[in-house]
Write a protein that holds these residues in place. Structure first.
Motif, PDB file in Angstrom:
ATOM      1  N   ARG A   1     -11.047  15.342 -11.923  1.00 57.30           N
ATOM      2  CA  ARG A   1     -10.704  14.485 -10.790  1.00 57.30           C
ATOM      3  C   ARG A   1     -10.848  13.012 -11.171  1.00 57.30           C
ATOM      4  NH1 ARG A   1     -14.343  16.549  -6.450  1.00 57.30           N
ATOM      5  NH2 ARG A   1     -13.100  18.394  -6.077  1.00 57.30           N
ATOM      6  N   VAL A   2     -11.965  12.671 -11.788  1.00 57.13           N
ATOM      7  CA  VAL A   2     -12.209  11.281 -12.181  1.00 57.13           C
ATOM      8  C   VAL A   2     -11.201  10.843 -13.243  1.00 57.13           C
ATOM      9  CG1 VAL A   2     -13.880   9.716 -13.258  1.00 57.13           C
ATOM     10  CG2 VAL A   2     -14.648  11.395 -11.569  1.00 57.13           C
ATOM     11  N   ASP A   3     -10.914  11.717 -14.192  1.00 61.66           N
ATOM     12  CA  ASP A   3      -9.948  11.372 -15.249  1.00 61.66           C
ATOM     13  C   ASP A   3      -8.567  11.091 -14.666  1.00 61.66           C
ATOM     14  OD1 ASP A   3     -11.918  11.668 -17.114  1.00 61.66           O
ATOM     15  OD2 ASP A   3     -11.260  13.629 -17.829  1.00 61.66           O
ATOM     16  N   LEU A   4      -8.126  11.887 -13.699  1.00 62.52           N
ATOM     17  CA  LEU A   4      -6.805  11.680 -13.106  1.00 62.52           C
ATOM     18  C   LEU A   4      -6.713  10.316 -12.431  1.00 62.52           C
ATOM     19  CD1 LEU A   4      -6.102  15.197 -11.548  1.00 62.52           C
ATOM     20  CD2 LEU A   4      -4.707  14.064 -13.266  1.00 62.52           C
TER      21      LEU A   4
ATOM     22  N   ILE B   1       0.841  -1.185   0.000  1.00 57.73           N
ATOM     23  CA  ILE B   1       0.000   0.000   0.000  1.00 57.73           C
ATOM     24  C   ILE B   1       0.880   1.240   0.000  1.00 57.73           C
ATOM     25  CG2 ILE B   1      -1.833   1.252   1.235  1.00 57.73           C
ATOM     26  CD1 ILE B   1      -2.501  -1.433   2.622  1.00 57.73           C
ATOM     27  N   GLY B   2       0.573   2.158  -0.923  1.00 57.12           N
ATOM     28  CA  GLY B   2       1.306   3.420  -0.984  1.00 57.12           C
ATOM     29  C   GLY B   2       0.393   4.599  -0.688  1.00 57.12           C
ATOM     30  N   SER B   3       1.002   5.757  -0.521  1.00 55.07           N
ATOM     31  CA  SER B   3       0.226   6.931  -0.128  1.00 55.07           C
ATOM     32  C   SER B   3       0.619   8.143  -0.963  1.00 55.07           C
ATOM     33  CB  SER B   3       0.469   7.235   1.369  1.00 55.07           C
ATOM     34  OG  SER B   3      -0.204   8.405   1.748  1.00 55.07           O
ATOM     35  N   GLU B   4      -0.397   8.816  -1.530  1.00 52.16           N
ATOM     36  CA  GLU B   4      -0.235  10.149  -2.108  1.00 52.16           C
ATOM     37  C   GLU B   4      -1.008  11.126  -1.241  1.00 52.16           C
ATOM     38  OE1 GLU B   4       0.568   9.986  -6.832  1.00 52.16           O
ATOM     39  OE2 GLU B   4      -1.531   9.932  -6.255  1.00 52.16           O
ATOM     40  N   VAL B   5      -0.647  12.391  -1.331  1.00 56.00           N
ATOM     41  CA  VAL B   5      -1.352  13.401  -0.546  1.00 56.00           C
ATOM     42  C   VAL B   5      -1.823  14.505  -1.483  1.00 56.00           C
ATOM     43  CG1 VAL B   5      -1.300  14.898   1.472  1.00 56.00           C
ATOM     44  CG2 VAL B   5       0.188  12.889   1.384  1.00 56.00           C
TER      45      VAL B   5
ATOM     46  N   GLU C   1      -0.287  15.907  -4.919  1.00 62.66           N
ATOM     47  CA  GLU C   1       0.641  15.016  -5.615  1.00 62.66           C
ATOM     48  C   GLU C   1      -0.027  14.285  -6.784  1.00 62.66           C
ATOM     49  OE1 GLU C   1       3.297  14.226  -1.573  1.00 62.66           O
ATOM     50  OE2 GLU C   1       2.083  12.617  -2.425  1.00 62.66           O
ATOM     51  N   LEU C   2      -1.340  14.065  -6.694  1.00 63.93           N
ATOM     52  CA  LEU C   2      -2.057  13.438  -7.805  1.00 63.93           C
ATOM     53  C   LEU C   2      -2.058  14.333  -9.035  1.00 63.93           C
ATOM     54  CD1 LEU C   2      -3.999  11.311  -9.053  1.00 63.93           C
ATOM     55  CD2 LEU C   2      -5.880  12.481  -7.881  1.00 63.93           C
ATOM     56  N   TRP C   3      -2.007  15.662  -8.846  1.00 63.62           N
ATOM     57  CA  TRP C   3      -2.148  16.620  -9.928  1.00 63.62           C
ATOM     58  C   TRP C   3      -0.809  17.028 -10.545  1.00 63.62           C
ATOM     59  CZ3 TRP C   3      -7.179  18.565 -11.065  1.00 63.62           C
ATOM     60  CH2 TRP C   3      -8.188  18.143 -10.187  1.00 63.62           C
ATOM     61  N   THR C   4       0.306  16.516 -10.042  1.00 62.13           N
ATOM     62  CA  THR C   4       1.621  16.913 -10.539  1.00 62.13           C
ATOM     63  C   THR C   4       1.982  16.129 -11.814  1.00 62.13           C
ATOM     64  OG1 THR C   4       2.699  15.291  -9.089  1.00 62.13           O
ATOM     65  CG2 THR C   4       2.428  17.531  -8.242  1.00 62.13           C
ATOM     66  N   PRO C   5       2.916  16.655 -12.619  1.00 62.68           N
ATOM     67  CA  PRO C   5       3.271  15.972 -13.878  1.00 62.68           C
ATOM     68  C   PRO C   5       3.815  14.559 -13.680  1.00 62.68           C
ATOM     69  CG  PRO C   5       4.060  18.241 -13.906  1.00 62.68           C
ATOM     70  CD  PRO C   5       3.566  17.986 -12.518  1.00 62.68           C
ATOM     71  N   HIS C   6       4.583  14.355 -12.604  1.00 62.51           N
ATOM     72  CA  HIS C   6       5.111  13.008 -12.340  1.00 62.51           C
ATOM     73  C   HIS C   6       4.692  12.628 -10.919  1.00 62.51           C
ATOM     74  CE1 HIS C   6       7.763   9.601 -13.291  1.00 62.51           C
ATOM     75  NE2 HIS C   6       8.028   9.594 -11.988  1.00 62.51           N
ATOM     76  N   SER C   7       3.490  12.102 -10.805  1.00 63.67           N
ATOM     77  CA  SER C   7       2.927  11.783  -9.486  1.00 63.67           C
ATOM     78  C   SER C   7       3.648  10.596  -8.859  1.00 63.67           C
ATOM     79  CB  SER C   7       1.439  11.459  -9.618  1.00 63.67           C
ATOM     80  OG  SER C   7       0.734  12.565 -10.146  1.00 63.67           O
ATOM     81  N   PRO C   8       3.726  10.546  -7.529  1.00 60.22           N
ATOM     82  CA  PRO C   8       4.373   9.408  -6.858  1.00 60.22           C
ATOM     83  C   PRO C   8       3.755   8.060  -7.201  1.00 60.22           C
ATOM     84  CG  PRO C   8       4.079  11.227  -5.309  1.00 60.22           C
ATOM     85  CD  PRO C   8       3.370  11.611  -6.563  1.00 60.22           C
ATOM     86  N   HIS C   9       2.445   8.043  -7.526  1.00 58.30           N
ATOM     87  CA  HIS C   9       1.817   6.746  -7.801  1.00 58.30           C
ATOM     88  C   HIS C   9       2.441   6.044  -9.008  1.00 58.30           C
ATOM     89  CE1 HIS C   9      -0.870   9.257 -10.511  1.00 58.30           C
ATOM     90  NE2 HIS C   9      -0.561   8.267 -11.326  1.00 58.30           N
ATOM     91  N   VAL C  10       3.081   6.816  -9.899  1.00 57.66           N
ATOM     92  CA  VAL C  10       3.698   6.200 -11.078  1.00 57.66           C
ATOM     93  C   VAL C  10       4.819   5.254 -10.650  1.00 57.66           C
ATOM     94  CG1 VAL C  10       4.976   6.619 -13.206  1.00 57.66           C
ATOM     95  CG2 VAL C  10       3.101   8.164 -12.546  1.00 57.66           C
ATOM     96  N   ASP C  11       5.787   5.780  -9.902  1.00 55.32           N
ATOM     97  CA  ASP C  11       6.921   4.947  -9.474  1.00 55.32           C
ATOM     98  C   ASP C  11       6.514   3.925  -8.421  1.00 55.32           C
ATOM     99  OD1 ASP C  11       8.635   6.145 -11.229  1.00 55.32           O
ATOM    100  OD2 ASP C  11       9.447   7.577  -9.777  1.00 55.32           O
TER     101      ASP C  11
ATOM    102  N   ILE D   1      -2.043  -0.865  -4.101  1.00 59.08           N
ATOM    103  CA  ILE D   1      -3.131   0.002  -3.629  1.00 59.08           C
ATOM    104  C   ILE D   1      -2.545   1.367  -3.307  1.00 59.08           C
ATOM    105  CG2 ILE D   1      -4.925   0.356  -1.892  1.00 59.08           C
ATOM    106  CD1 ILE D   1      -4.944  -2.686  -1.460  1.00 59.08           C
ATOM    107  N   ILE D   2      -3.059   2.396  -3.982  1.00 61.63           N
ATOM    108  CA  ILE D   2      -2.649   3.778  -3.703  1.00 61.63           C
ATOM    109  C   ILE D   2      -3.779   4.460  -2.959  1.00 61.63           C
ATOM    110  CG2 ILE D   2      -1.872   5.966  -4.685  1.00 61.63           C
ATOM    111  CD1 ILE D   2       0.023   3.724  -5.346  1.00 61.63           C
ATOM    112  N   THR D   3      -3.462   5.103  -1.852  1.00 59.44           N
ATOM    113  CA  THR D   3      -4.465   5.861  -1.100  1.00 59.44           C
ATOM    114  C   THR D   3      -4.127   7.345  -1.196  1.00 59.44           C
ATOM    115  OG1 THR D   3      -3.256   5.787   0.994  1.00 59.44           O
ATOM    116  CG2 THR D   3      -4.715   3.939   0.506  1.00 59.44           C
ATOM    117  N   ASN D   4      -5.161   8.165  -1.272  1.00 62.52           N
ATOM    118  CA  ASN D   4      -4.954   9.613  -1.367  1.00 62.52           C
ATOM    119  C   ASN D   4      -5.928  10.322  -0.434  1.00 62.52           C
ATOM    120  OD1 ASN D   4      -4.915  12.394  -2.124  1.00 62.52           O
ATOM    121  ND2 ASN D   4      -4.194  11.857  -4.157  1.00 62.52           N
ATOM    122  N   ALA D   5      -5.389  11.007   0.555  1.00 63.66           N
ATOM    123  CA  ALA D   5      -6.193  11.856   1.430  1.00 63.66           C
ATOM    124  C   ALA D   5      -6.131  13.269   0.868  1.00 63.66           C
ATOM    125  CB  ALA D   5      -5.644  11.829   2.857  1.00 63.66           C
ATOM    126  N   SER D   6      -7.256  13.758   0.360  1.00 60.00           N
ATOM    127  CA  SER D   6      -7.247  14.975  -0.440  1.00 60.00           C
ATOM    128  C   SER D   6      -8.076  16.077   0.199  1.00 60.00           C
ATOM    129  CB  SER D   6      -7.788  14.660  -1.843  1.00 60.00           C
ATOM    130  OG  SER D   6      -7.654  15.754  -2.703  1.00 60.00           O
TER     131      SER D   6
END
Length: 619
Positions: A125-128, A83-87, A90-100, A108-113
């Motif tokens: 939001r849905v497209d991202l 399980i990984g975590s974005e905050v 970070e989802l909206w950045t050009p190279h989001s952490p979820h990629v690596d 499983i990626i979790t994002n508290a937004s």
């Protein structure tokens, strides 16, 4: 939560299980544009895939029985998955952490937004989220804040669960429920088989730098889950923009009302589209309150009882509730028409608000009389032979007296009726009028809050049409059909002689175009002229485009000082001119724009010469 680590303040997610902290994950990309200024308070964690020891404060050591925990960019390895975590940002950045993270085997990626509502934003939001899991496979959980955070923004929930590019659970976008839990049952083997078939992803995964893994003695699945039914994909259901307006600002108004502990709202109701739209938002709020109470929401019931100051109160219907929480007032003058008065009264009757009708002429004459007594001069409207300065001053006196009366009645109206509490004054200036400065400083646009201040006139008209059909309010058709007017100039044979678009010298549709170019595209006069030449080539000559651009920028700059006093407004458009936070441009400009206007004029002359040469043909 904010965490101080080695004397540096970070914005963090704290991940815990069974009273023990597993990881403190600092935010790596901070939102620092438009409405957000995270760098004022926090420092981004810049050490990718690195962790350090964090010494817990003693009060937490006593609770968790831990002396230190890991702090940094790591992922959690359970018995059955990773399980990984974005905050948020970070989802909206050009190279989001979820990629690596996905390439390194995180399933499983979790994002508290904390993502605020804007019209038509849900699609992005849905497209991202779906694109994140389409290219790389995996499961994505997006949780988003809900409610008003004490400012102009409304956080609209819209939680979702996605896997391999498809949505499996959709949370409500607008709701009066403070907490909503979203669940789905998914098969991890679907992630693994999906990823195994993408050779380009697997080549990239073989080269990725690994993340530190925090081992967690826990499993998300169990051995005897063979008969467990899995969730099916769902089609995302989007609200139309007019539905978003009816729900988002209404939820924001409810949060603001209950948190401010006031007894309701006071709305100057003019009989026009803008104040009618504001009234409809309160009526929509009342609908949502009644629906929440009918569903058994005890928190909403407790809050509304506190607002109306009745411990056993239960709202019967939206009209009855509206009579408790909304006071409307038509403030007539000698320049008001009977038509606007009738429309305001009918709307108040149909939504059920407590309605007041009054005449401001005695107050206007008293104020102007003081001026005449001191100076020996009596200003006249232009229609009566006065000059432009006199005319504007007399219009502004009426507008400002309405603001004074609005606050007086907001403070004492309930007192006069033997009821406790005060009322919040609502403003009704739309985003296009604010952008141009088509308002009087410290008039009825000055209020406690403005629920339509971030919404364009075009969207407001669509919203009012929606309310007419959704709530069965037939008077709204008359309001939509009437020309928009401030009714500050004398009537001509009993009829309105002043319209907003004539006063502004441009249409509301044009204003929306100017606003988006100015704020979103960051253009100045010359750049706007160049863009509009192409956009309006079928309807306007270069000279007409130049004149329109010059007129807009002259009015925009000469009225820019008014932005410093704009009422805090619901943020719904990304070309809002709200100077206090979102639009940080200066409020004092050289209104002649000498360099830019010379460039425009030079270009127009060149285009006109070329056009004449084309018409004349070769010698």
């Amino acid at each position: 939560m904010p965490v101080m680590h080695r004397n540096v303040r970070y914005n963090c997610r704290v991940i815990f299980l069974n009273r023990r902290i597993l990881l403190i994950r600092p935010k790596m990309a901070l939102a620092n544009e438009a409405n957000y200024r995270e760098l004022r308070w926090f420092t981004p964690w810049s050490r990718s895939r690195q962790v350090e020891e964090y010494f817990l404060p003693r009060m937490l050591q006593d609770l968790t029985k831990q002396e230190t925990v890991l702090f940094g960019d790591a992922v959690l390895a359970t018995w059955d998955t990773c399980i990984g975590s974005e905050v948020c940002e970070e989802l909206w950045t050009p190279h989001s952490p979820h990629v690596d993270m996905g390439l390194d085997g995180v399933e499983i990626i979790t994002n508290a937004s904390g993502s605020h509502h804007m019209l038509r934003k849900a699609h992005a939001r849905v497209d991202l989220v779906t694109m994140a899991t389409t290219k790389n496979g995996g499961i994505y959980l997006l949780a988003n804040q809900k409610g008003c955070d004490g400012d102009r923004l409304y956080y609209d929930g819209c939680a979702m669960i996605a896997m391999n590019g498809r949505i499996f659970a959709q949370g409500s976008q607008f709701s009066l429920d403070d907490v909503e839990v979203l669940t789905a049952t998914l098969d991890l083997e679907d992630v693994r088989s999906y990823r195994a078939e993408i050779s380009s992803r697997n080549l990239a995964a073989s080269r990725v730098n690994p993340y530190p893994r925090v081992k967690v003695d826990f499993a998300l699945s169990c051995h005897d889950d063979l008969l467990e039914s899995v969730s099916e994909p769902v089609e995302w259901k989007y609200h139309r923009p007019e539905e978003e307006i009816s729900l988002g600002p209404a939820c924001w108004l409810w949060d603001y009302l209950r948190r401010s502990q006031q007894a309701g709202f006071f709305l100057p109701l003019s009989g026009g589209v803008d104040s009618a739209a504001t009234a409809c938002l309160i009526y929509s709020m009342c609908h949502q309150i009644c629906e929440a109470v009918a569903r058994g929401n005890q928190e909403v019931l407790t809050d509304i009882r506190a607002i109306v100051d009745e411990s056993s109160y239960i709202p019967q219907n939206p009209q009855e509730l509206c009579g408790h929480v909304l006071t409307t007032c038509y403030m007539a003058s000698e320049n008001s028409s009977q038509e606007t008065c009738n429309r305001a009264q009918k709307l108040a009757q149909q939504i059920g608000s407590y309605h007041i009708g009054l005449n401001i002429d005695p107050a206007v004459k008293a104020i102007v009389g003081i001026f005449s007594l001191v100076t020996g001069k009596s200003p006249l409207f232009a229609a009566h032979g006065g000059g432009r300065r006199e005319d504007l001053a007399l219009q502004n006196v009426q507008a400002r007296i309405r603001m004074v009366l609005a606050y007086l009645f907001a403070q004492l109206s309930l007192w006069s009726r033997g009821t406790c509490g005060g009322l919040l004054v609502l403003g009704s200036a739309n985003v296009d009028e604010s952008l141009l400065g088509y308002l009087t400083k410290y008039d009825c646009s000055s209020a406690d809050i403005n629920p339509i201040g971030g919404i364009s006139k075009t969207d407001l008209r669509a919203f009012v049409q929606f309310c007419m059909e959704r709530f069965q309010l037939p008077v709204l058709q008359d309001i939509l059909s009437a020309p928009a007017t401030a009714e500050l100039e004398p009537l001509a044979d009993g009829q309105v002689s002043q319209t907003d678009e004539d006063d502004m010298g441009m249409t509301y549709s044009e204003l929306s175009v100017y606003g988006r170019l100015r704020k979103i595209a960051k253009v100045g006069p010359y750049s706007m002229f160049c863009k509009l030449l192409n956009m309006w080539k079928d309807t306007c000559t270069p000279r007409q485009v130049a004149d329109k651009v010059k007129q807009f920028f002259w009015k925009y700059s000469v009225n820019r000082h008014k932005m410093t006093t704009l009422t805090p407004a619901y943020h719904a458009e990304n070309y809002s001119p709200d100077d206090n936070r979102f639009d940080l441009r200066p409020f004092l400009y050289n209104t002649r724009w000498p360099w830019q206007f010379r460039c425009i004029e030079s270009q127009v002359l060149q285009l006109e010469r070329k056009s004449r040469q084309d018409l004349d043909g070769p010698d």
